[in-house]
Scaffold this motif. Structure first.
Motif, PDB file in Angstrom:
ATOM      1  N   ARG A  31       0.809  -1.223   0.000  1.00  0.00           N
ATOM      2  CA  ARG A  31       0.000   0.000   0.000  1.00  0.00           C
ATOM      3  C   ARG A  31       0.841   1.270   0.000  1.00  0.00           C
ATOM      4  O   ARG A  31       0.302   2.374  -0.033  1.00  0.00           O
ATOM      5  CB  ARG A  31      -0.925   0.019   1.217  1.00  0.00           C
ATOM      6  CG  ARG A  31      -1.979  -1.048   1.158  1.00  0.00           C
ATOM      7  CD  ARG A  31      -2.834  -0.975   2.399  1.00  0.00           C
ATOM      8  NE  ARG A  31      -3.868  -1.983   2.387  1.00  0.00           N
ATOM      9  CZ  ARG A  31      -5.153  -1.719   2.480  1.00  0.00           C
ATOM     10  NH1 ARG A  31      -5.579  -0.494   2.600  1.00  0.00           N
ATOM     11  NH2 ARG A  31      -6.021  -2.696   2.464  1.00  0.00           N
ATOM     12  N   ASN A  32       2.173   1.105   0.115  1.00  0.00           N
ATOM     13  CA  ASN A  32       3.092   2.241   0.163  1.00  0.00           C
ATOM     14  C   ASN A  32       2.730   3.188   1.314  1.00  0.00           C
ATOM     15  O   ASN A  32       2.523   4.386   1.112  1.00  0.00           O
ATOM     16  CB  ASN A  32       3.127   2.969  -1.184  1.00  0.00           C
ATOM     17  CG  ASN A  32       4.441   3.697  -1.397  1.00  0.00           C
ATOM     18  OD1 ASN A  32       5.487   3.261  -0.925  1.00  0.00           O
ATOM     19  ND2 ASN A  32       4.388   4.807  -2.095  1.00  0.00           N
ATOM     20  N   GLU A  33       2.664   2.609   2.511  1.00  0.00           N
ATOM     21  CA  GLU A  33       2.280   3.354   3.712  1.00  0.00           C
ATOM     22  C   GLU A  33       3.182   2.972   4.881  1.00  0.00           C
ATOM     23  O   GLU A  33       3.710   1.869   4.940  1.00  0.00           O
ATOM     24  CB  GLU A  33       0.844   3.023   4.131  1.00  0.00           C
ATOM     25  CG  GLU A  33      -0.205   3.406   3.135  1.00  0.00           C
ATOM     26  CD  GLU A  33      -1.588   2.937   3.533  1.00  0.00           C
ATOM     27  OE1 GLU A  33      -2.540   3.665   3.229  1.00  0.00           O
ATOM     28  OE2 GLU A  33      -1.740   1.842   4.132  1.00  0.00           O
ATOM     29  N   LEU A  34       3.304   3.903   5.820  1.00  0.00           N
ATOM     30  CA  LEU A  34       3.929   3.628   7.105  1.00  0.00           C
ATOM     31  C   LEU A  34       2.807   3.400   8.097  1.00  0.00           C
ATOM     32  O   LEU A  34       1.915   4.237   8.234  1.00  0.00           O
ATOM     33  CB  LEU A  34       4.812   4.792   7.544  1.00  0.00           C
ATOM     34  CG  LEU A  34       6.040   5.019   6.677  1.00  0.00           C
ATOM     35  CD1 LEU A  34       6.759   6.288   7.108  1.00  0.00           C
ATOM     36  CD2 LEU A  34       6.981   3.827   6.747  1.00  0.00           C
ATOM     37  N   VAL A  35       2.858   2.274   8.798  1.00  0.00           N
ATOM     38  CA  VAL A  35       1.754   1.849   9.648  1.00  0.00           C
ATOM     39  C   VAL A  35       2.120   1.948  11.119  1.00  0.00           C
ATOM     40  O   VAL A  35       3.170   1.457  11.545  1.00  0.00           O
ATOM     41  CB  VAL A  35       1.348   0.399   9.309  1.00  0.00           C
ATOM     42  CG1 VAL A  35       0.233  -0.085  10.216  1.00  0.00           C
ATOM     43  CG2 VAL A  35       0.945   0.292   7.845  1.00  0.00           C
ATOM     44  N   GLY A  48       8.441   8.666  -2.360  1.00  0.00           N
ATOM     45  CA  GLY A  48       9.496   8.336  -1.405  1.00  0.00           C
ATOM     46  C   GLY A  48       9.509   9.193  -0.160  1.00  0.00           C
ATOM     47  O   GLY A  48      10.382   9.054   0.688  1.00  0.00           O
ATOM     48  N   ILE A  49       8.525  10.092  -0.019  1.00  0.00           N
ATOM     49  CA  ILE A  49       8.473  11.004   1.132  1.00  0.00           C
ATOM     50  C   ILE A  49       7.294  10.633   2.022  1.00  0.00           C
ATOM     51  O   ILE A  49       6.148  10.666   1.578  1.00  0.00           O
ATOM     52  CB  ILE A  49       8.337  12.469   0.669  1.00  0.00           C
ATOM     53  CG1 ILE A  49       9.525  12.840  -0.203  1.00  0.00           C
ATOM     54  CG2 ILE A  49       8.199  13.409   1.862  1.00  0.00           C
ATOM     55  CD1 ILE A  49       9.371  14.137  -0.933  1.00  0.00           C
ATOM     56  N   PRO A  50       7.576  10.274   3.285  1.00  0.00           N
ATOM     57  CA  PRO A  50       6.480   9.956   4.209  1.00  0.00           C
ATOM     58  C   PRO A  50       5.697  11.222   4.559  1.00  0.00           C
ATOM     59  O   PRO A  50       6.282  12.255   4.880  1.00  0.00           O
ATOM     60  CB  PRO A  50       7.175   9.413   5.450  1.00  0.00           C
ATOM     61  CG  PRO A  50       8.605   9.252   5.102  1.00  0.00           C
ATOM     62  CD  PRO A  50       8.872  10.080   3.886  1.00  0.00           C
ATOM     63  N   ILE A  51       4.388  11.142   4.477  1.00  0.00           N
ATOM     64  CA  ILE A  51       3.515  12.260   4.838  1.00  0.00           C
ATOM     65  C   ILE A  51       3.014  11.980   6.261  1.00  0.00           C
ATOM     66  O   ILE A  51       2.059  11.253   6.460  1.00  0.00           O
ATOM     67  CB  ILE A  51       2.331  12.400   3.851  1.00  0.00           C
ATOM     68  CG1 ILE A  51       2.818  12.384   2.402  1.00  0.00           C
ATOM     69  CG2 ILE A  51       1.508  13.644   4.174  1.00  0.00           C
ATOM     70  CD1 ILE A  51       3.783  13.482   2.033  1.00  0.00           C
ATOM     71  N   MET A  52       3.696  12.567   7.236  1.00  0.00           N
ATOM     72  CA  MET A  52       3.465  12.249   8.636  1.00  0.00           C
ATOM     73  C   MET A  52       2.455  13.202   9.292  1.00  0.00           C
ATOM     74  O   MET A  52       2.635  13.642  10.413  1.00  0.00           O
ATOM     75  CB  MET A  52       4.793  12.267   9.405  1.00  0.00           C
ATOM     76  CG  MET A  52       5.844  11.336   8.835  1.00  0.00           C
ATOM     77  SD  MET A  52       5.313   9.618   8.780  1.00  0.00           S
ATOM     78  CE  MET A  52       5.178   9.255  10.502  1.00  0.00           C
ATOM     79  N   LEU A  53       1.393  13.488   8.584  1.00  0.00           N
ATOM     80  CA  LEU A  53       0.330  14.345   9.099  1.00  0.00           C
ATOM     81  C   LEU A  53      -0.869  13.488   9.458  1.00  0.00           C
ATOM     82  O   LEU A  53      -1.319  12.676   8.648  1.00  0.00           O
ATOM     83  CB  LEU A  53      -0.079  15.382   8.056  1.00  0.00           C
ATOM     84  CG  LEU A  53       1.014  16.326   7.570  1.00  0.00           C
ATOM     85  CD1 LEU A  53       0.522  17.133   6.386  1.00  0.00           C
ATOM     86  CD2 LEU A  53       1.445  17.228   8.705  1.00  0.00           C
ATOM     87  N   MET A  54      -1.398  13.670  10.641  1.00  0.00           N
ATOM     88  CA  MET A  54      -2.549  12.879  11.053  1.00  0.00           C
ATOM     89  C   MET A  54      -3.740  13.121  10.134  1.00  0.00           C
ATOM     90  O   MET A  54      -4.531  12.221   9.887  1.00  0.00           O
ATOM     91  CB  MET A  54      -2.888  13.152  12.515  1.00  0.00           C
ATOM     92  CG  MET A  54      -1.821  12.582  13.445  1.00  0.00           C
ATOM     93  SD  MET A  54      -2.057  12.949  15.183  1.00  0.00           S
ATOM     94  CE  MET A  54      -3.735  12.489  15.451  1.00  0.00           C
ATOM     95  N   SER A  55      -3.834  14.325   9.585  1.00  0.00           N
ATOM     96  CA  SER A  55      -4.944  14.643   8.672  1.00  0.00           C
ATOM     97  C   SER A  55      -4.843  13.863   7.353  1.00  0.00           C
ATOM     98  O   SER A  55      -5.832  13.701   6.664  1.00  0.00           O
ATOM     99  CB  SER A  55      -4.986  16.140   8.404  1.00  0.00           C
ATOM    100  OG  SER A  55      -3.782  16.563   7.774  1.00  0.00           O
ATOM    101  N   GLU A  56      -3.645  13.375   7.017  1.00  0.00           N
ATOM    102  CA  GLU A  56      -3.440  12.604   5.790  1.00  0.00           C
ATOM    103  C   GLU A  56      -3.492  11.088   6.043  1.00  0.00           C
ATOM    104  O   GLU A  56      -3.495  10.311   5.093  1.00  0.00           O
ATOM    105  CB  GLU A  56      -2.080  12.953   5.179  1.00  0.00           C
ATOM    106  CG  GLU A  56      -1.979  14.368   4.658  1.00  0.00           C
ATOM    107  CD  GLU A  56      -2.738  14.571   3.363  1.00  0.00           C
ATOM    108  OE1 GLU A  56      -2.740  13.666   2.518  1.00  0.00           O
ATOM    109  OE2 GLU A  56      -3.345  15.645   3.205  1.00  0.00           O
ATOM    110  N   ALA A  57      -3.483  10.691   7.301  1.00  0.00           N
ATOM    111  CA  ALA A  57      -3.417   9.273   7.630  1.00  0.00           C
ATOM    112  C   ALA A  57      -4.758   8.573   7.393  1.00  0.00           C
ATOM    113  O   ALA A  57      -5.818   9.172   7.509  1.00  0.00           O
ATOM    114  CB  ALA A  57      -3.010   9.106   9.090  1.00  0.00           C
ATOM    115  N   ARG A  58      -4.642   7.284   7.054  1.00  0.00           N
ATOM    116  CA  ARG A  58      -5.824   6.444   6.857  1.00  0.00           C
ATOM    117  C   ARG A  58      -6.039   5.626   8.128  1.00  0.00           C
ATOM    118  O   ARG A  58      -5.088   5.062   8.670  1.00  0.00           O
ATOM    119  CB  ARG A  58      -5.559   5.525   5.661  1.00  0.00           C
ATOM    120  CG  ARG A  58      -6.659   4.547   5.350  1.00  0.00           C
ATOM    121  CD  ARG A  58      -6.309   3.690   4.140  1.00  0.00           C
ATOM    122  NE  ARG A  58      -5.174   2.824   4.368  1.00  0.00           N
ATOM    123  CZ  ARG A  58      -5.225   1.640   4.972  1.00  0.00           C
ATOM    124  NH1 ARG A  58      -6.367   1.178   5.414  1.00  0.00           N
ATOM    125  NH2 ARG A  58      -4.141   0.905   5.128  1.00  0.00           N
TER     126      ARG A  58
END
Length: 62
Positions: A31-35, A48-58
């Motif tokens: 899924r190309n995600e950090l869990v 290649g850039i982690p989007i570490m925003l809670m508003s963007e998290a699933r």
């Protein structure tokens, strides 16, 4: 070229933590995600850039 986990540098993965729990993250290459198991959130990785925003998290369902 250094070894990479599908676009994520393993050394960077060791340093990143969940912004909510400060816990460890695992990389889901499919899924190309950090869990974050603790927070039940998955953060997207874009170009290649982690989007570490809670508003963007699933939210992860059980």
């Amino acid at each position: 070229m250094s070894a990479r986990t599908n676009g994520i540098d393993p050394k960077m993965l060791e340093l990143l933590v969940c912004p909510l729990t400060k816990g460890r993250l695992s990389f889901d290459a499919e899924r190309n995600e950090l869990v974050s198991e603790k927070a039940k959130l998955a953060y997207p990785v874009r170009d290649g850039i982690p989007i570490m925003l809670m508003s963007e998290a699933r939210k992860i369902e059980d």
